[in-house]
Design a protein around this motif. Structure first.
Motif: not given
Length: 121
Positions: A47-64, A98-106
């Motif tokens: 999801k593009i939160i702020e174009p070119g700058h902030r995003y929310e990305i992830g996986y719909p389920r645990c893929l590990c 680039v900084t990546v912060e965990t919001i939530e995980t399965v």
């Protein structure tokens, strides 16, 4: 505890990184365009939160695969996912910070795995 960075690199190098790179280049080396086109699949969302700058990305389920193979997987496995995201961004946009912060995980009780990404520079 495993070396999250080394494990992350090993995990994404064979398929994920080449595919993300292919998509990125196809979309004019624009994360915004890449996420508009490929940001809603069975394996990945963006999801593009702020174009070119902030995003929310992830996986719909645990893929590990390692986490899935353990009965009570340790939520620390999710640091490996965070590290793999950082690594992919380092390869796609090496001139940006680039900084990546965990919001939530399965594995921590979330409905899906979500990460906040901030691109600077």
């Amino acid at each position: 505890m495993m070396d999250d960075r080394a494990e992350a690199v090993k995990c994404v190098n064979q398929y994920v990184l080449p595919e993300m790179k292919r998509q990125f280049e196809e979309c004019g080396c624009s994360l915004d365009e890449q996420y508009k086109k490929y940001g809603d699949t069975d394996y990945f969302f963006a999801k593009i939160i702020e174009p070119g700058h902030r995003y929310e990305i992830g996986y719909p389920r645990c893929l590990c695969p390692k986490a899935q193979s353990e009965k009570d997987a340790d939520p620390n496995f999710c640091e490996c996912s965070r590290q793999s995201i950082i690594y992919v961004y380092e390869k796609l946009i090496p001139d940006k910070k680039v900084t990546v912060e965990t919001i939530e995980t399965v594995l921590t009780g979330g409905s899906r795995c979500r990460f906040k990404v901030v691109v600077e520079g």
